[in-house]
Write a protein that holds these residues in place. Sequence first.
Motif, mmCIF file in Angstrom:
data_model
loop_
_atom_site.group_PDB
_atom_site.id
_atom_site.type_symbol
_atom_site.label_atom_id
_atom_site.label_comp_id
_atom_site.label_asym_id
_atom_site.label_seq_id
_atom_site.Cartn_x
_atom_site.Cartn_y
_atom_site.Cartn_z
ATOM 1 N N ALA A 1 14.587 -11.883 34.682
ATOM 2 C CA ALA A 1 14.389 -13.083 35.492
ATOM 3 C C ALA A 1 14.477 -14.342 34.640
ATOM 4 O O ALA A 1 15.023 -15.368 35.071
ATOM 5 N N ALA B 1 16.942 -17.154 40.497
ATOM 6 C CA ALA B 1 16.291 -15.996 39.875
ATOM 7 C C ALA B 1 15.203 -15.432 40.779
ATOM 8 O O ALA B 1 15.073 -14.203 40.921
ATOM 9 N N TYR C 1 15.090 -11.722 42.295
ATOM 10 C CA TYR C 1 13.925 -10.913 41.951
ATOM 11 C C TYR C 1 13.237 -10.401 43.214
ATOM 12 O O TYR C 1 12.910 -9.209 43.325
#
Length: 449
Positions: free
Chosen positions: A366, A378, A382
């Motif tokens: 990340a 990100a 994620y």
Amino acid sequence: MQSVPAGLAPPRTSPSGRPPFALHASILIALLAASSAPTPLYPHYQAQWQLSSLDITVVFSAYALALLMALLTTGALSDHVGRRPVLLGALAVQVASMALFATAGGLTTLIGARVLQGIATGAATSAAGAALLDLEDPARPGRPALANSIAPMTGMAAGVLAATLMVRFAPVPTITVYAALIAVFAAQAIALASTPETVRRRPGALRSTRPDLALPSAAAHALLLNGAGVVAVWALGGFYSSLGPGFTQLVSPGGPEYAGGMVFFTLTAVAAPTEYFTRRMRADVSALLGSCAVIPAAVLPLGALHLAGPVLLFAGAALAGFGFGAVSQGALRAVVDSVPAREKGGTLASYYALSYLAMSLPAIGAGALTAGFGLRAAALAYAGCVAVLATVAVATLTASLRSRRRAPSPDTRSRSRSGSGSRPATNNYSSTSPDTLAPDISVLATHNR
């Protein structure tokens, strides 16, 4: 008269007539409090030294990986040299790491401090947890296992809350936080030096430091069923504890700086009581409920990005805490209860190897995504991966529950043929007795290699 296992001395009491149970429990809490204390300070470090999100995740992951290696190499050391020497040495290393934090001048120093902290925490957690088992009071059975289960999340919640308050009110929090922790660890070391040892020394200390990963077939099956959920909750915890403050600022740019620490506090504060209240629930049901909660927990923070408000973010953190507590409680019981006592140490080591890798490696990924595409992208990637993993966990556990309900046990088939009223056997994976508590990390320390 109770017998004492070979190699163990009978639990000795303190001068007050009571075993120093509270001291060892406080050491566990303080260790994990120190592990979460840097989280509210990450924005300070980023602003002061122009650190990237990738740098922060590397700092965080250095701790997780060092702790994992310490668990694998020192988990049984206190069985051979004694609990007190291991704990005193670990507390000394922990004080050194706090001093390194307080005098840090850049990224390299932070990573070094986190590595030392991980080593100290891994070694002391095993020894303190084992000492709690040594000091079990026959009048209060199950108390050491419960303390080992609840203390880590309680400590993390206390640490991040105290550090957040110091960021808000104390002068020079990057020094004050660690100075306070140094005082706590020094006081614990002084108190520990006057407590009696609970085990006799025995040979094999060097041999015990060899990593011993073992996964019997029953445990492998249980971990396969629960693996997706375990990876999902530990990865989510890694995100909140490393990039949580930065993500909070992204969601609410005008909010106070300490809000980032409060988000991670919300997760840990919910996870601790969840572990307590699910300890008597069926292991597979607990893991299934927790996995169900992880799906909205991953999605809600993305909604907070679009609404530019922290309400959904905190709601997502609370759900993440419930998911973490329920999944880790249920999955750990399912994996460890499926093997005999002589194989629990290696099995537990394998479980925590997966857990800490799931916490650290995705967080580094990340950070790299943030450096290349920004924190918003990100976080989206994620959350998507975590939601997919949780969905896989829900599907896998649901299918397992359905197949178990449809398939009659051997005793049931035998009873139907013979007409006897014998009681069906209990499956150790799918259920536990009402008095069974979750196994804890201290099993590593009591594993006889």
